[in-house]
Write an enzyme that holds these catalytic residues in place. Structure first.
Site, PDB file in Angstrom:
ATOM      1  N   GLU A  51       3.454   7.109  16.077  1.00 35.35           N
ATOM      2  CA  GLU A  51       1.976   6.721  16.543  1.00 35.35           C
ATOM      3  C   GLU A  51       1.091   5.845  15.437  1.00 35.35           C
ATOM      4  O   GLU A  51       0.379   5.200  16.023  1.00 35.35           O
ATOM      5  CB  GLU A  51       1.273   8.352  16.526  1.00 35.35           C
ATOM      6  CG  GLU A  51       1.984   8.958  17.835  1.00 35.35           C
ATOM      7  CD  GLU A  51       1.248  10.463  17.655  1.00 35.35           C
ATOM      8  OE1 GLU A  51       0.672  10.920  16.757  1.00 35.35           O
ATOM      9  OE2 GLU A  51       1.385  11.398  18.574  1.00 35.35           O
ATOM     10  N   CYS A 103      13.601  10.917   7.646  1.00 31.34           N
ATOM     11  CA  CYS A 103      13.354  10.102   9.087  1.00 31.34           C
ATOM     12  C   CYS A 103      14.586  10.328   9.581  1.00 31.34           C
ATOM     13  O   CYS A 103      14.392  10.376  10.989  1.00 31.34           O
ATOM     14  CB  CYS A 103      13.002   8.786   8.901  1.00 31.34           C
ATOM     15  SG  CYS A 103      14.014   7.750   7.698  1.00 31.34           S
ATOM     16  N   GLU A 138      10.129   0.897  10.600  1.00 29.03           N
ATOM     17  CA  GLU A 138      11.313   1.913  10.380  1.00 29.03           C
ATOM     18  C   GLU A 138      10.567   3.433  10.580  1.00 29.03           C
ATOM     19  O   GLU A 138       9.699   3.843   9.828  1.00 29.03           O
ATOM     20  CB  GLU A 138      11.700   1.919   8.975  1.00 29.03           C
ATOM     21  CG  GLU A 138      13.115   2.658   8.850  1.00 29.03           C
ATOM     22  CD  GLU A 138      13.078   4.080   8.640  1.00 29.03           C
ATOM     23  OE1 GLU A 138      13.122   5.008   9.312  1.00 29.03           O
ATOM     24  OE2 GLU A 138      13.024   4.433   7.190  1.00 29.03           O
ATOM     25  N   GLY A 193       6.801   4.754   8.539  1.00 28.97           N
ATOM     26  CA  GLY A 193       5.990   6.178   8.921  1.00 28.97           C
ATOM     27  C   GLY A 193       6.144   6.581  10.309  1.00 28.97           C
ATOM     28  O   GLY A 193       7.207   6.624  10.862  1.00 28.97           O
ATOM     29  N   GLU A 224       9.119  15.619  15.990  1.00 29.95           N
ATOM     30  CA  GLU A 224       9.650  15.293  14.785  1.00 29.95           C
ATOM     31  C   GLU A 224       8.617  16.495  13.577  1.00 29.95           C
ATOM     32  O   GLU A 224       7.606  16.334  13.753  1.00 29.95           O
ATOM     33  CB  GLU A 224       9.293  14.050  14.073  1.00 29.95           C
ATOM     34  CG  GLU A 224      10.015  14.056  12.651  1.00 29.95           C
ATOM     35  CD  GLU A 224       9.751  12.436  12.265  1.00 29.95           C
ATOM     36  OE1 GLU A 224      10.845  11.850  11.775  1.00 29.95           O
ATOM     37  OE2 GLU A 224       8.684  12.057  12.172  1.00 29.95           O
ATOM     38  N   LYS A 226       0.772  -1.174  -0.078  1.00 33.05           N
ATOM     39  CA  LYS A 226       0.018  -0.089  -0.003  1.00 33.05           C
ATOM     40  C   LYS A 226       0.981   1.264  -0.061  1.00 33.05           C
ATOM     41  O   LYS A 226       1.535   1.691   1.141  1.00 33.05           O
ATOM     42  CB  LYS A 226      -1.048   0.044   1.292  1.00 33.05           C
ATOM     43  CG  LYS A 226      -2.146   1.017   0.850  1.00 33.05           C
ATOM     44  CD  LYS A 226      -2.728   1.737   2.113  1.00 33.05           C
ATOM     45  CE  LYS A 226      -1.943   2.819   2.719  1.00 33.05           C
ATOM     46  NZ  LYS A 226      -1.551   3.908   1.982  1.00 33.05           N
TER      47      LYS A 226
HETATM   48  P1  NAI Z   1       1.764   7.933   8.650  1.00 29.12           P
HETATM   49  O1  NAI Z   1       2.684   7.138   9.321  1.00 29.12           O
HETATM   50  O2  NAI Z   1       0.249   8.075   9.090  1.00 29.12           O
HETATM   51  O3  NAI Z   1       1.654   7.252   7.051  1.00 29.12           O
HETATM   52  C1  NAI Z   1       2.713   6.314   6.589  1.00 29.12           C
HETATM   53  C2  NAI Z   1       1.907   5.079   5.771  1.00 29.12           C
HETATM   54  O4  NAI Z   1       0.988   4.762   6.693  1.00 29.12           O
HETATM   55  C3  NAI Z   1       0.986   5.712   4.656  1.00 29.12           C
HETATM   56  O5  NAI Z   1       1.097   4.602   3.723  1.00 29.12           O
HETATM   57  C4  NAI Z   1      -0.260   5.648   5.426  1.00 29.12           C
HETATM   58  O6  NAI Z   1      -1.514   5.622   4.547  1.00 29.12           O
HETATM   59  C5  NAI Z   1      -0.285   4.742   6.306  1.00 29.12           C
HETATM   60  N1  NAI Z   1      -1.153   4.427   7.427  1.00 29.12           N
HETATM   61  C6  NAI Z   1      -1.629   5.669   8.132  1.00 29.12           C
HETATM   62  N2  NAI Z   1      -2.527   5.478   8.988  1.00 29.12           N
HETATM   63  C7  NAI Z   1      -2.579   3.811   8.926  1.00 29.12           C
HETATM   64  C8  NAI Z   1      -3.349   3.055   9.870  1.00 29.12           C
HETATM   65  N3  NAI Z   1      -3.941   3.226  10.890  1.00 29.12           N
HETATM   66  N4  NAI Z   1      -3.055   1.608   9.587  1.00 29.12           N
HETATM   67  C9  NAI Z   1      -2.380   1.056   8.533  1.00 29.12           C
HETATM   68  N5  NAI Z   1      -1.616   2.165   7.650  1.00 29.12           N
HETATM   69  C10 NAI Z   1      -1.898   3.366   8.039  1.00 29.12           C
HETATM   70  O7  NAI Z   1       2.448   9.315   8.369  1.00 29.12           O
HETATM   71  P2  NAI Z   1       1.708  10.575   7.631  1.00 29.12           P
HETATM   72  O8  NAI Z   1       0.566  10.893   8.506  1.00 29.12           O
HETATM   73  O9  NAI Z   1       1.882  10.620   6.332  1.00 29.12           O
HETATM   74  O10 NAI Z   1       2.720  11.730   8.073  1.00 29.12           O
HETATM   75  C11 NAI Z   1       2.901  12.249   9.491  1.00 29.12           C
HETATM   76  C12 NAI Z   1       4.413  12.482  10.058  1.00 29.12           C
HETATM   77  O11 NAI Z   1       4.844  11.119  10.188  1.00 29.12           O
HETATM   78  C13 NAI Z   1       5.311  13.216   9.226  1.00 29.12           C
HETATM   79  O12 NAI Z   1       4.921  14.498   9.359  1.00 29.12           O
HETATM   80  C14 NAI Z   1       6.675  12.806  10.026  1.00 29.12           C
HETATM   81  O13 NAI Z   1       6.785  13.600  10.840  1.00 29.12           O
HETATM   82  C15 NAI Z   1       6.211  11.196  10.081  1.00 29.12           C
HETATM   83  N6  NAI Z   1       6.601  10.372   8.934  1.00 29.12           N
HETATM   84  C16 NAI Z   1       7.990   9.740   9.169  1.00 29.12           C
HETATM   85  C17 NAI Z   1       8.358   8.764   7.981  1.00 29.12           C
HETATM   86  C18 NAI Z   1       9.627   8.195   8.190  1.00 29.12           C
HETATM   87  O14 NAI Z   1      10.260   7.911   7.171  1.00 29.12           O
HETATM   88  N7  NAI Z   1       9.849   7.542   9.453  1.00 29.12           N
HETATM   89  C19 NAI Z   1       7.705   8.919   6.689  1.00 29.12           C
HETATM   90  C20 NAI Z   1       6.357   9.699   6.538  1.00 29.12           C
HETATM   91  C21 NAI Z   1       5.914  10.311   7.625  1.00 29.12           C
END
Ligand code: NAI
Ligand code: MG
Length: 487
Positions: A241, A294, A260, A238, A390, A185
């Site tokens: 949380e 990240c 990660e 991601g 972050e 996904k």
């Molecule tokens: P997110 O963690 O919500 O999204 C990342 C992925 O997880 C996306 O594909 C999203 O559709 C999916 N996802 C979201 N909620 C889910 C759930 N309940 N069950 C399964 N999959 C789920 O991150 P988001 O909202 O895009 O960004 C928020 C913050 O997260 C950013 O501002 C940043 O601080 C951090 N982030 C960190 C990343 C990293 O590389 N470690 C990458 C992206 C965001």
């Protein structure tokens, strides 16, 4: 916006789901908008999936697993090499698609995202026929005991929007090499490059159902994948949380989980460092990929005696950093990925202005598009929110320190533990920091260097497990121990 040479934007060739080797709309027929962050225009409408689509994709992956897990390792290797070749052949188009959908500069997609994506596929193509168990020396001579490394099964892979292609490669490479099947996904913000890779995977000859791609939002499609009883493992990148939600949701089915997650990585400059090099390292550390990294060096610790001199040089470098049209080859910083991310960054900047001293940037850049100026805060204390949370944008907190002990207690004072860097000419200081900081990667006199052979991942809230290298193969295999009675 800059108006220098602008490469033609690529056309979007695919917006559907890839399930069982066929492209198909979502069952509900719903779609969602995908944007060009540098103009805020809608560039595609992509299939919006829910649990019903995930069900079909998981069934296709399960069916394919029966045969794919038994293919010869050489065959899997050849297919991975072929996919790498096809990505390389289409690298210009993919780099442009990534720039169009993510907003990052074409110079970066061309020189970093694409070469790393291709080398990751080649690296894991090389692993496919080098995954094997051991012969185990048990106490009794009556038994011959050996281990097998078997594929985990159907793997749900949930990736973010900051490095859409590279995150796909880090997940696909080891999973496919070890004989797993996949339901990916992509992030809802940036699905387009993954869909193009899906087309190339079919062209390479991956059997139907080995690679499935289901588009949609995390709370619906992602959640259905996490809860699905026939998915053996979730690999997620991601926010922590989201990982907490996933961990709780996956507990019912006891899935294997690798994460990660984010960071608030300390980038440490000692007074004895080559300051010009350290300034470049600080620039790369926080402004690469618009700060949406990240392992960004978002806490910049500078030894007090060099602080003012360093800051003067760093501020000048930030102010000459070229922000604008990501298709201009000279652009060094493009647009933030989404309106949500742009607003999040600006609200942290507002907060930072109340807590600390903004010496440059601190506002949007360019007339349209989600651009933010390179922003430096000084006089930051490590316990302030801008130093602890972050931000995921081009915003850095500079924190002065007195000596190693003062530095180390602050550097480790964070929930995260993804990366750290140290700039010094004193090898003892380098070792001391490298061995005492709680982080998965430490860079000494360099920053953001990556290679598919080098494990990457975090301590504490920054993750579970490591991607890249041999470690990732372990994530995608089960060890089976076979006891044979030879008596
Ligand atoms: P997110 O963690 O919500 O999204 C990342 C992925 O997880 C996306 O594909 C999203 O559709 C999916 N996802 C979201 N909620 C889910 C759930 N309940 N069950 C399964 N999959 C789920 O991150 P988001 O909202 O895009 O960004 C928020 C913050 O997260 C950013 O501002 C940043 O601080 C951090 N982030 C960190 C990343 C990293 O590389 N470690 C990458 C992206 C965001
Ligand atoms: Mg989210």
């Amino acid at each position: 916006m800059t108006t220098a040479t602008t490469l033609a934007a690529p056309s979007v060739t695919q917006t559907q789901n890839l399930i069982g080797g066929k492209w198909q709309p979502s069952k509900s027929g719903k779609t969602f908008n995908v944007y060009n962050p540098s103009t805020t225009e809608v560039i595609a409408q992509v299939a919006e999936s829910d649990a019903a689509d995930v069900d079909v994709a998981v069934a296709a992956a399960r069916k394919a697993f029966q045969t794919w897990s038994k293919t010869s390792p050489r065959e899997r290797s050849a297919l991975l090499y072929k996919l790498a070749d096809l990505i390389e052949k289409n690298a210009e188009e993919l780099a442009a698609l990534e720039t169009l959908n993510n907003g990052k500069p074409i110079a970066e997609t061309t020189n970093a995202d694409l070469p790393l994506t291709i080398s990751t596929f080649r690296y894991y193509a090389g692993w496919a026929d080098k995954i094997y168990g051991d012969i185990v020396p048990v106490a009794s001579n009556d038994f011959f005991v050996y281990t097998r490394k078997e594929a985990v099964g159907v793997c749900g892979q949930i990736i973010p929007w900051n490095f859409p292609l590279l995150m796909l490669a880090w997940k696909f490479g080891p999973a496919l090499a070890a004989g797993n099947t996949i339901v990916l996904k992509p992030a809802e913000q940036t699905p387009l490059s993954a869909l193009r890779v899906g087309e190339l995977a079919l062209e390479a000859g991956f059997p139907p159902g080995v690679i499935n791609i289901v588009n949609g939002f995390g709370e619906s499609a992602g959640d259905a994948l996490v809860k699905h009883p026939d998915v053996d493992k979730i690999a997620f990148t991601g926010h922590y949380e989201t990982a907490q939600i996933i961990m709780a949701a996956a507990s019912k089915t006891l899935k294997r989980l690798t994460f990660e997650l984010g960071g608030k990585s300390p980038n440490v400059v000692y007074a004895d460092a080559d300051l010009d090099l350290a300034v470049q390292g600080a620039m790369t550390g926080i402004f690469f990929n618009q700060g949406e990294v990240c392992c960004a060096g978002s806490r910049l610790f500078v030894e007090q005696s060099a602080h003012d001199q360093f800051i003067e040089k760093f501020k000048a470098a930030a102010e000459s950093h070229k922000v604008g049209n990501p298709f201009d080859p000279d652009t060094r910083q493009g647009a933030q990925v989404s309106e949500e991310q742009y607003n999040k960054i600006l609200s942290y900047i507002d907060l930072g202005k109340q807590e600390a001293n903004c010496i440059t940037g601190g506002e949007p850049a360019c007339d349209n598009g989600w651009f933010v100026k390179p922003t430096i805060f000084t006089d930051v204390r490590n316990d302030m929110r801008i130093a602890q949370e972050e931000i995921f944008g081009p915003v850095v907190s500079v924190i002065p320190f007195k000596d190693h002990d003062d530095l180390l207690s602050q550097a480790n004072e964070t929930v995260y533990g993804l990366a750290a860097a140290v700039w010094t000419q004193d090898i003892k200081k380098a070792f001391k920091l490298a061995h005492s900081v709680r982080a998965g990667t430490v860079w000494v006199n360099c920053y953001n260097t990556f290679d598919p052979a080098a494990p990457f991942g975090g301590y504490k809230f920054s993750g579970h497990g490591r991607e890249c290298g041999r470690d990732a193969i372990d994530n995608y295999t089960e060890t089976k121990t076979v006891w044979m009675n030879t008596n």
